[in-house]
Write a protein that holds these residues in place. Sequence first.
Motif, PDB file in Angstrom:
ATOM      1  N   GLU A 195       0.836  -1.203   0.000  1.00  0.00           N
ATOM      2  CA  GLU A 195       0.000   0.000   0.000  1.00  0.00           C
ATOM      3  C   GLU A 195       0.870   1.251   0.000  1.00  0.00           C
ATOM      4  OE1 GLU A 195      -3.564   0.282   0.018  1.00  0.00           O
ATOM      5  OE2 GLU A 195      -3.242  -1.763  -0.693  1.00  0.00           O
ATOM      6  N   SER A 196       1.982   1.169   0.703  1.00  0.00           N
ATOM      7  CA  SER A 196       2.917   2.287   0.800  1.00  0.00           C
ATOM      8  C   SER A 196       4.314   1.686   0.925  1.00  0.00           C
ATOM      9  CB  SER A 196       2.572   3.128   2.025  1.00  0.00           C
ATOM     10  OG  SER A 196       3.552   4.108   2.246  1.00  0.00           O
ATOM     11  N   ALA A 197       5.138   1.897  -0.091  1.00  0.00           N
ATOM     12  CA  ALA A 197       6.497   1.344  -0.090  1.00  0.00           C
ATOM     13  C   ALA A 197       7.336   2.008   0.999  1.00  0.00           C
ATOM     14  CB  ALA A 197       7.142   1.560  -1.455  1.00  0.00           C
ATOM     15  N   PRO A 198       8.409   1.347   1.438  1.00  0.00           N
ATOM     16  CA  PRO A 198       9.245   1.936   2.489  1.00  0.00           C
ATOM     17  C   PRO A 198       9.718   3.346   2.121  1.00  0.00           C
ATOM     18  CG  PRO A 198       9.914  -0.327   2.063  1.00  0.00           C
ATOM     19  CD  PRO A 198       8.914   0.041   1.004  1.00  0.00           C
ATOM     20  N   ALA A 199       9.462   4.276   3.022  1.00  0.00           N
ATOM     21  CA  ALA A 199       9.843   5.672   2.814  1.00  0.00           C
ATOM     22  C   ALA A 199      10.245   6.264   4.160  1.00  0.00           C
ATOM     23  CB  ALA A 199       8.675   6.455   2.214  1.00  0.00           C
ATOM     24  N   TRP A 200      11.049   7.303   4.126  1.00  0.00           N
ATOM     25  CA  TRP A 200      11.480   7.938   5.370  1.00  0.00           C
ATOM     26  C   TRP A 200      10.301   8.546   6.091  1.00  0.00           C
ATOM     27  CZ3 TRP A 200      15.724   6.106   6.898  1.00  0.00           C
ATOM     28  CH2 TRP A 200      16.777   5.851   6.027  1.00  0.00           C
ATOM     29  N   ALA A 201      10.295   8.406   7.387  1.00  0.00           N
ATOM     30  CA  ALA A 201       9.240   8.966   8.237  1.00  0.00           C
ATOM     31  C   ALA A 201       9.909   9.646   9.432  1.00  0.00           C
ATOM     32  CB  ALA A 201       8.298   7.863   8.702  1.00  0.00           C
ATOM     33  N   PRO A 202       9.246  10.626  10.038  1.00  0.00           N
ATOM     34  CA  PRO A 202       9.839  11.329  11.179  1.00  0.00           C
ATOM     35  C   PRO A 202      10.106  10.406  12.357  1.00  0.00           C
ATOM     36  CG  PRO A 202       7.853  12.444  10.398  1.00  0.00           C
ATOM     37  CD  PRO A 202       7.933  11.134   9.677  1.00  0.00           C
ATOM     38  N   ASP A 203      11.255  10.570  12.966  1.00  0.00           N
ATOM     39  CA  ASP A 203      11.628   9.821  14.159  1.00  0.00           C
ATOM     40  C   ASP A 203      12.919  10.415  14.697  1.00  0.00           C
ATOM     41  OD1 ASP A 203      12.709   7.140  15.650  1.00  0.00           O
ATOM     42  OD2 ASP A 203      10.544   7.166  15.441  1.00  0.00           O
ATOM     43  N   PRO A 204      13.208  10.211  15.978  1.00  0.00           N
ATOM     44  CA  PRO A 204      14.454  10.758  16.517  1.00  0.00           C
ATOM     45  C   PRO A 204      15.704  10.176  15.859  1.00  0.00           C
ATOM     46  CG  PRO A 204      13.019  10.007  18.281  1.00  0.00           C
ATOM     47  CD  PRO A 204      12.386   9.600  16.992  1.00  0.00           C
ATOM     48  N   LYS A 205      15.637   8.943  15.392  1.00  0.00           N
ATOM     49  CA  LYS A 205      16.779   8.329  14.698  1.00  0.00           C
ATOM     50  C   LYS A 205      16.363   8.140  13.242  1.00  0.00           C
ATOM     51  CE  LYS A 205      19.274   7.521  18.497  1.00  0.00           C
ATOM     52  NZ  LYS A 205      20.650   7.725  18.770  1.00  0.00           N
ATOM     53  N   PHE A 206      16.386   6.897  12.727  1.00  0.00           N
ATOM     54  CA  PHE A 206      16.025   6.649  11.337  1.00  0.00           C
ATOM     55  C   PHE A 206      14.899   5.625  11.268  1.00  0.00           C
ATOM     56  CE2 PHE A 206      20.397   8.088  11.305  1.00  0.00           C
ATOM     57  CZ  PHE A 206      20.301   9.153  10.410  1.00  0.00           C
ATOM     58  N   ARG A 207      13.892   5.935  10.447  1.00  0.00           N
ATOM     59  CA  ARG A 207      12.698   5.086  10.336  1.00  0.00           C
ATOM     60  C   ARG A 207      12.251   5.025   8.894  1.00  0.00           C
ATOM     61  NH1 ARG A 207       7.162   7.457  12.388  1.00  0.00           N
ATOM     62  NH2 ARG A 207       5.715   6.002  11.438  1.00  0.00           N
ATOM     63  N   ARG A 208      12.051   3.809   8.401  1.00  0.00           N
ATOM     64  CA  ARG A 208      11.459   3.579   7.080  1.00  0.00           C
ATOM     65  C   ARG A 208      10.084   2.972   7.319  1.00  0.00           C
ATOM     66  NH1 ARG A 208      13.708   5.516   2.350  1.00  0.00           N
ATOM     67  NH2 ARG A 208      13.546   3.581   1.212  1.00  0.00           N
ATOM     68  N   ALA A 209       9.043   3.697   6.954  1.00  0.00           N
ATOM     69  CA  ALA A 209       7.666   3.256   7.183  1.00  0.00           C
ATOM     70  C   ALA A 209       7.078   2.678   5.894  1.00  0.00           C
ATOM     71  CB  ALA A 209       6.819   4.430   7.662  1.00  0.00           C
ATOM     72  N   ALA A 210       6.352   1.585   6.033  1.00  0.00           N
ATOM     73  CA  ALA A 210       5.687   0.950   4.900  1.00  0.00           C
ATOM     74  C   ALA A 210       4.378   0.338   5.376  1.00  0.00           C
ATOM     75  CB  ALA A 210       6.578  -0.122   4.284  1.00  0.00           C
ATOM     76  N   ALA A 211       3.457   0.122   4.438  1.00  0.00           N
ATOM     77  CA  ALA A 211       2.178  -0.514   4.770  1.00  0.00           C
ATOM     78  C   ALA A 211       1.863  -1.579   3.720  1.00  0.00           C
ATOM     79  CB  ALA A 211       1.059   0.515   4.834  1.00  0.00           C
ATOM     80  N   TYR A 212       1.363  -2.704   4.202  1.00  0.00           N
ATOM     81  CA  TYR A 212       1.032  -3.832   3.340  1.00  0.00           C
ATOM     82  C   TYR A 212      -0.390  -4.298   3.633  1.00  0.00           C
ATOM     83  CZ  TYR A 212       6.049  -3.685   2.989  1.00  0.00           C
ATOM     84  OH  TYR A 212       7.333  -3.246   2.798  1.00  0.00           O
ATOM     85  N   ARG A 213      -1.137  -4.584   2.574  1.00  0.00           N
ATOM     86  CA  ARG A 213      -2.491  -5.111   2.723  1.00  0.00           C
ATOM     87  C   ARG A 213      -2.442  -6.611   2.453  1.00  0.00           C
ATOM     88  NH1 ARG A 213      -7.136  -2.878   3.342  1.00  0.00           N
ATOM     89  NH2 ARG A 213      -6.430  -0.838   2.674  1.00  0.00           N
TER      90      ARG A 213
END
Length: 131
Positions: A104-122
């Motif tokens: 649904e949403s490929a891994p992409a940078w998201a806000p976080d104090p360190k490093f975060r790659r956010a993704a969503a799968y259906r």
Amino acid sequence: MSGYADPELAVAEWLRDTLNVKVWADPKPPSDRWANAPWLWVQRGQTPNGLALTLDDVLLDCDAYSAEADHARELGQRVRDAMVLQLPLTTFTDGLFVKQVTTESAPAWAPDPKFRRAAAYRLVMHGLVGS
């Protein structure tokens, strides 16, 4: 009585075993999480559930965290490869069957104090489990 299996926990455990990585599915990760980087956080998102009784339409957020950007990027891609290429047609020990997985949403940078790659799968999953 039968009911839906918990896809959040089943997939979190599957990712842990498949990728040999630390995975949390609880609402709050441990306080020492940055000492354990990289790690993955799996949480069920909001989804409409207008499917037949033995189907579950699941949206899972899979966020890869790390103290280093390259490690978060690499883990995010490993998760995507596993979710899309390996998880479909998997049957878990409780009989839960993964029919389909889409990004649904490929891994992409998201806000976080360190490093975060956010993704969503259906996921569309078949099966009921006994209680």
